[in-house]
Structure formats: C-alpha cells, structure tokens
Design a protein around this motif. Structure first.
Motif, PDB file in Angstrom:
ATOM      1  N   VAL A  24       0.987  -1.325  -0.157  1.00  0.00           N
ATOM      2  CA  VAL A  24      -0.005  -0.099  -0.070  1.00  0.00           C
ATOM      3  C   VAL A  24       0.869   1.219  -0.030  1.00  0.00           C
ATOM      4  O   VAL A  24       1.610   1.674   0.992  1.00  0.00           O
ATOM      5  N   LYS A  26       0.129   4.370  -1.142  1.00  0.00           N
ATOM      6  CA  LYS A  26      -0.590   5.885  -0.918  1.00  0.00           C
ATOM      7  C   LYS A  26       0.389   6.695  -0.256  1.00  0.00           C
ATOM      8  O   LYS A  26       0.644   6.615   0.720  1.00  0.00           O
ATOM      9  N   ILE A  68      -7.778   0.625  -3.229  1.00  0.00           N
ATOM     10  CA  ILE A  68      -8.027  -0.103  -2.109  1.00  0.00           C
ATOM     11  C   ILE A  68      -9.081   0.934  -1.324  1.00  0.00           C
ATOM     12  O   ILE A  68      -9.657   0.651  -0.350  1.00  0.00           O
ATOM     13  N   MET A 161     -13.512  -7.954   1.074  1.00  0.00           N
ATOM     14  CA  MET A 161     -12.496  -7.045   1.799  1.00  0.00           C
ATOM     15  C   MET A 161     -13.001  -6.619   3.015  1.00  0.00           C
ATOM     16  O   MET A 161     -14.324  -6.276   3.051  1.00  0.00           O
ATOM     17  N   MET A 205      -3.871  -5.289   7.759  1.00  0.00           N
ATOM     18  CA  MET A 205      -3.091  -4.377   7.458  1.00  0.00           C
ATOM     19  C   MET A 205      -1.588  -4.451   8.267  1.00  0.00           C
ATOM     20  O   MET A 205      -1.354  -5.443   8.848  1.00  0.00           O
ATOM     21  N   SER A 206      -0.831  -3.316   8.276  1.00  0.00           N
ATOM     22  CA  SER A 206       0.487  -3.283   9.159  1.00  0.00           C
ATOM     23  C   SER A 206       0.410  -3.968  10.335  1.00  0.00           C
ATOM     24  O   SER A 206       1.143  -4.825  10.986  1.00  0.00           O
ATOM     25  N   ILE A 222      -0.460  -3.857   3.073  1.00  0.00           N
ATOM     26  CA  ILE A 222       0.394  -3.329   3.987  1.00  0.00           C
ATOM     27  C   ILE A 222       1.027  -2.134   3.412  1.00  0.00           C
ATOM     28  O   ILE A 222       1.583  -2.399   2.350  1.00  0.00           O
ATOM     29  N   GLY A 223       0.997  -1.289   4.257  1.00  0.00           N
ATOM     30  CA  GLY A 223       1.596   0.101   3.953  1.00  0.00           C
ATOM     31  C   GLY A 223       2.694   0.677   4.761  1.00  0.00           C
ATOM     32  O   GLY A 223       3.776   0.441   4.521  1.00  0.00           O
TER      33      GLY A 223
END
Ligand code: PLP
Length: 232
Positions: A24, A26, A68, A161, A205-206, A222-223
């Motif tokens: 991710v 962004k 997303i 999702m 996610m993270s 995962i960002g």
C-alpha cells in the motif's frame, strides 16, 4: 538493500505461500514504489484516483494496480482501462457503473493484458467503528441474493474485503476477521458454487495482518510497515 527493501523482504518472509502482498503505497513518492519494484514487488495498492493515475504513468507496465479506497462512481472511468482489482465495492450502483465502464474500456483492458471483466471485492463492514462505508454481512447477503449482479457481464466479484477495528484488543480483531471468513465460505457455497474466480479474502494491514493470516486472508494490504509513516 535499502531499509525499505529490507522491510519488504521481512514482510514477505512472514507470509505463507499463496498469500499475496498488496504493497500500500498511497501518499508515498514514485521513488519509494520503484525501490519496492526493484525488489520484485509487482502489486501496489492506492486509495486516490489521481495519485494512482500519476504513478501508473510513471512506473513500468507490468505492475498490478489495486484500488483499495472508497471509489466514487464518477471516477470509475479513469481506472477502468488498467486497474487490476477494486477492493472496496459496497453498493449495487457502484457495481453497475464498474460494469458499464468495463464494457466501454474492454479493448484497452485486453490490450493491457488484463481480463476483460473488471475484478472487484465486496467490502464488508465488520468493525465496531461508525463508518458509512462497507456492507454489513446482512446487506451483503441481500445484495448477493437479489441477483442483479449476475447479469453484469463486465465485472467479476472475486471475493471480499474488510478492515478490522482500530484497537489493541486482538480478540476483537480476531472475531471480526473470523466473521468475514465465515461469511466468505457462506457466500462461496450459496452464490459462487463452481465459480473459481470467487477466491479472494483481502484483510490485514500493518498492525493486524498476522491475525488476518489466521483467519483466511489470501491478500494482505500493508503500507506503513514497508514504506514508513505517510506524509499527508
Ligand atoms: C491505508 C490502507 C491500508 C494500509 O494501512 P497500513 O496501516 O499503512 O498498513 C490498508 N487498507 C486500506 C483500505 C487502506 O486505506
């Protein structure tokens, strides 16, 4: 290896075979995506249409771009030629607009090596937080039972999702992911029997992806763990 590439490697080493990392990216510059790309990462997640367009133009063509974020209907047309997966569809109207744009941009998608049908995930709202986005499990069940989606020939519902509550309570997070996992199996049996394209569980996610992996996640988004804090 750069520190970013070391973090990317570490994340990849914790994922079981068959689980897809959506990096991710962004709010991070093209140079950061390039570092991940040079390490072999090919799937990136973005949440703003214009930012995705700019990065798509600046980076190699063999990247799979996942959208997303919350997608407004009037912006579907910008993504349709090259998006590979739209993660957060939460209404029949959005599904219908994606179908329309899938038809209009069919030739461009095929030229870009993508399936003609635009793949999407239905977004479930399982977290405790108040948000206007996502379908409750009951709403999602109704959308699938109502059946209009089956007539949309240019869009493929490829899975579900969700996001868990933003909390330190791991049991709470686990309950939310397992609710989503349970509903995924229900939907697969009830509405997608024999349809191997319905296969994706996008959660984690993270901070919570290890829990998501224990509850059926096939894709983790995962960002900050990889790219560091976002510069808004
Ligand atoms: C930003 C975002 C992520 C990544 O969050 P991190 O905590 O940075 O890993 C995942 N999913 C969605 C829908 C997001 O908007």
């Amino acid at each position: 290896m750069t520190p970013l590439q070391q973090r990317l490697h570490h994340v990849l080493s914790t994922l079981p075979a068959g689980v897809q990392l959506v990096a991710v990216s962004k709010y991070h510059p093209v140079s950061a995506l390039r570092e991940a790309y040079d390490c072999g990462q090919r799937v990136f997640g973005e949440s703003r249409v214009q930012e995705l367009q700019e990065k798509h133009a600046a980076l190699p063509a063999d990247i799979a771009w996942h959208f997303i974020g919350h997608l407004q209907q009037n912006k579907v047309k910008y993504l349709a030629p090259y998006v590979s997966l739209i993660h957060a569809v939460d209404s029949l109207r959005l599904l219908q607009e994606i179908d329309r744009q899938g038809l209009r941009h069919r030739e461009a998608r095929l030229a870009n090596g993508l399936p003609a049908k635009i793949e999407v995930l239905l977004q479930l709202h399982v977290a405790q937080e108040e948000t206007k986005f996502g379908l409750t499990i009951e709403e999602c069940r109704q959308l699938l039972a109502e059946g209009t989606w089956k007539t949309l020939e240019n869009v493929q519902i490829a899975g579900l999702m969700c996001m868990a509550s933003n909390t330190d309570d791991e049991a709470q997070i686990a309950r939310e992911f397992s609710e989503a996992e349970r509903f995924f199996h229900e939907a697969q049996q009830q509405y997608f029997a024999g349809d191997s394209a319905f296969r994706i569980c996008s959660w984690g996610m993270s901070d919570d992806y290890p829990i998501a992996l224990r509850h059926g996640a096939t894709h983790v988004r995962i960002g900050s763990y990889i790219f560091g804090p976002r510069q808004y």
